[in-house]
Every structure is written in structure tokens, then in C-alpha cells.
Design an enzyme around this catalytic site. Structure first.
Site, short mmCIF file in Angstrom:
data_model
loop_
_atom_site.label_atom_id
_atom_site.label_comp_id
_atom_site.label_asym_id
_atom_site.label_seq_id
_atom_site.Cartn_x
_atom_site.Cartn_y
_atom_site.Cartn_z
N HIS A 107 -44.34 -38.41 -18.88
CA HIS A 107 -43.35 -39.24 -18.34
C HIS A 107 -43.48 -38.35 -17.04
O HIS A 107 -43.37 -38.83 -15.88
CB HIS A 107 -42.08 -39.68 -18.86
CG HIS A 107 -41.50 -40.41 -18.46
ND1 HIS A 107 -41.30 -41.44 -18.48
CD2 HIS A 107 -40.24 -40.00 -17.55
CE1 HIS A 107 -39.76 -41.62 -17.84
NE2 HIS A 107 -39.76 -40.98 -16.82
N GLU A 108 -42.67 -36.76 -17.39
CA GLU A 108 -41.90 -36.53 -16.36
C GLU A 108 -43.64 -36.04 -15.07
O GLU A 108 -43.63 -36.12 -13.86
CB GLU A 108 -41.65 -35.14 -16.47
CG GLU A 108 -39.90 -35.25 -17.63
CD GLU A 108 -38.89 -36.49 -16.57
OE1 GLU A 108 -38.82 -36.18 -15.51
OE2 GLU A 108 -38.23 -36.74 -17.27
ZN ZN Z 1 -38.96 -40.33 -15.51
#
Ligand code: ZN
Length: 379
Positions: free
Chosen positions: A57-58
């Protein structure tokens, strides 16, 4: 971030883990303690998979940011999720919108992929029968990724949804005003979380606090950015300062420290090039270790290879301050084609804000807690 250490890197971005992250692992191990070692191992495995998804996600945020030319310093894993730290934050609302959306997009993509896998292997169970411990691993992972994406879309700083809302508003009004509105909405939501948390899940109280503080910080940062609009590093840097030669000892540095007001010293080699910074904290730590006669060479910060993206007199002051923050530094050297011409210090930046506030006062406005609208005509 303090108390975090590097566990590897992905796409050239260091992945760091905060020490408190291990609390989650301990917590999970304890929660499964009664069910035997196998249950503990399964619980831990699930948490690790989940945090791998958080890293992805990051990484979504990071890679989109990098495509726009922003430098990603690292990705840090915390018990509450991940943080991708940029050396400078995007100011173009469309870029910010793209960067903020990328994380939830990755989470939803993972959820969709896992859904396809679960259906393909016909192991899909009704969601109502799923539990933290029950149901197929892939399906549980699918559900948490879906929630990870959805939770981050909440329009509250520091969640991605807060940034998306700000970016959306900033296309219609000035940046500081957009931030203030987004921050207020975030704090409103934090109060709702907190209220619900009182009656339901105490974990919500924790999130409420996190969101409330995040919104406050974001609003303060945006006000700062407005104050510093159009101001460059050379307008704020210290030009009278002392340096230390690279062969100086800790005792030499200590004498320099006592001589004047300066706390941090640029260290230069024989040719006058900056090879690092010696801070007062590092100096005091060396003395506490009894290294008073030792060389300063091993104490320097940031590491010499970190200095290539150094500040120049023409760097916008807002970016300079972001850089100070990103390095956790109180001062950084300012270089003009490799030559040391100044020091950007937090202290001097603070003075600049005081001057700004004093001037604003004579004009009948206050910069402290300002909405920013009165300070900034453009955008
Ligand atoms: Zn995020």
C-alpha cells in the site's frame, strides 16, 4: 523516525520497522497462547502477511510520488499501519490526489486479486462465517485488504482520504484554506470516532486521538507553508558561523561549542567541502561515552552520501524546512555549487516566523492560527 530500524528495501526504498511494531506480534502471540504453538504461528504468519500488504500500500504512494519526481526517504511500519515519508510534500493538488489515491488503489487491487483466487479455488465462505481465526487465509487477507483500502478513504488526516479531500478542495480554493477545511472535517470525524469508541471498541479512541493530532499537525504545516511562500533558504540562513576541520577531536569541538551560540557545526575536509554535520546532541553523547580525546569523524550526521541532495540558497524555504524535518535535524548546510555558504537552522526559521507575526500584527492580522487566506493572494 526514532526507534525504527531498517529490515530491507524494495524498489530502492528502505523499509523500516518501528520498535513498537513488535508489540503487535507479542499481543497476537498472547492472544493465541491458549490454543497452542501452532495457533500462535498461524496468528503471527497472518499478521506478517497483513503488514506485507501494508508495505505494498505504502509502495503505491511512494512509486506514484517518485514518478512525479519526489524523493521517498523510507517506508516505516508502525503497529497502526505504515507511513511513506517524502523528503518534500507535493504542492500540486492533482499530484497529491494521485499519490494519496495510489495506496487505497493498491489495497483494493490486492483484495480483488485475492477474491479472484478464492473464487477460482472455490474456497469462498460466506463472509458472516469469517472470523479473525476462521476461514481460509486468503479470504481473511482479502477482507482486511478491503478494509485497509476503505478505512484509508475516510476523509480525515492523516488518512489518505484526508489528503484526497484537501487536494480536491485545493483545486477550487487556496491550499491553506483547503487544508483548514479538511483538517476541521478530520477533527469532527475524530470526535465521532472517540464518542463511538467510548461505547463500543476502545481501539477507536486510540484512532480518534491519532486522527485528531494528525489533523492539527497538517493544518499547522499548511499555515507554515503559506507563511513561507516565495521565501527562499538564503532569506533565512545563517551566514556567520563556525566550521570544524575533519581531523578535529571531540575536545576541539567542545571548545567551539562553548565559544559561541552555535549548536551544530558543519565539518569540512582540507578542500573546504562539507562532509557532514556535528550536532550538539552527538557531541554530548560522545562525551558521555568518555570519547573526549577521540576524533569527530565517526560522529557525523547526516551521512556524507546523504548530502548530495543538499540545500542551495535558491531552495524554497518550505522545502528546506521539510528537509530539516525529514532528517530530524536542527540545522543543515547550504551549498552553492559545492561551496558552503550558509546554515539553515530551526532557530533562525523560528525567528523568521516571529518577525512575520510581528509584521502581521502591525497590519492588523495574526499569522498564528491564521486561516492563511489573508496571507497569500495567489493560487
Ligand atoms: Zn495510504
Amino acid at each position: 523516525m526514532r526507534w525504527s530500524f531498517k529490515i530491507g528495501s524494495l524498489a530502492g526504498i528502505p523499509i523500516r520497522v518501528h520498535a513498537t511494531f513488535f508489540l503487535i506480534l507479542v499481543f497476537v502471540a498472547f492472544a493465541h497462547a491458549d490454543d497452542g504453538p501452532q495457533a500462535i504461528a498461524r496468528g503471527l504468519f497472518f499478521v506478517l502477511l497483513l503488514f506485507l500488504c501494508v508495505v505494498l500500500h505504502e509502495l503505491g504512494h511512494s512509486l506514484v510520488g517518485r514518478r512525479y519526481g519526489y524523493r521517498v526517504r523510507d517506508i516505516t511500519l508502525l503497529p497502526i499501519g505504515g507511513v511513506a515519508s517524502f523528503e518534500n510534500m507535493p504542492t500540486d493538488p492533482r499530484q497529491e490526489l494521485a499519490i494519496a489515491s495510489a495506496g487505497p488503489a493498491v489495497s483494493f487491487a490486492i483484495a480483488a486479486l485475492l477474491y479472484a483466487l478464492v473464487v477460482a479455488t472455490s474456497s469462498f465462505e460466506p463472509l458472516a462465517q469469517l472470523d479473525v481465526d476462521r476461514g481460509s487465509l486468503l479470504e481473511r487477507l482479502m477482507v482486511v485488504n478491503f478494509f485497509l483500502g476503505a478505512f484509508n478513504l475516510l476523509p480525515a488526516f492523516p488518512m489518505d482520504g484526508g489528503r484526497m479531500l484537501r487536494a480536491f478542495l485545493a483545486q477550487r480554493m487556496d491550499y491553506a484554506a483547503a487544508t483548514q477545511i479538511a483538517a476541521r472535517i478530520g477533527q469532527g470525524m475524530a470526535l465521532v470516532f472517540g464518542f463511538l469508541g467510548l461505547f463500543t471498541n476502545p481501539f477507536l479512541l486510540f484512532i480518534a486521538l491519532f486522527v485528531y493530532i494528525g489533523a492539527e499537525q497538517e493544518a499547522a504545516a499548511a499555515t507554515m507553508r503559506t507563511v513561507f511562500q516565495g521565501v527562499r533558504v538564503c532569506d533565512a540562513m545563517v551566514t556567520r558561523f563556525a566550521t570544524l576541520p575533519s581531523n578535529a577531536t571531540v575536545a576541539d569541538a567542545l571548545a567551539k561549542l562553548l565559544e559561541g551560540y552555535q549548536h551544530d557545526f558543519p565539518v569540512v575536509d582540507e578542500r573546504g567541502r562539507v562532509i557532514g554535520m556535528l550536532t550538539r546532541t552527538l557531541l554530548l553523547q560522545a562525551i558521555a561515552r568518555g570519547d573526549e580525546g577521540g576524533p569527530i569523524g565517526g560522529l557525523l550526521k547526516p551521512a556524507p552520501d546523504d548530502l548530495d541532495g543538499s540545500l542551495t540558497p535558491e531552495t524554497p524555504l518550505g522545502d528546506g524546512i521539510e528537509r530539516l524535518r525529514a532528517h530530524g535535524a536542527t540545522s543543515l548546510p547550504v551549498l552553492r555549487s559545492g561551496e558552503l555558504v550558509g546554515l539553515l537552522t530551526l532557530e533562525n526559521v523560528g525567528e523568521l516566523v516571529m518577525i512575520h507575526n510581528a509584521r502581521a500584527h502591525t497590519h492588523g492580522t495574526s499569522a498564528a492560527g491564521a486561516t492563511g487566506q489573508s496571507l497569500q493572494p495567489e493560487r
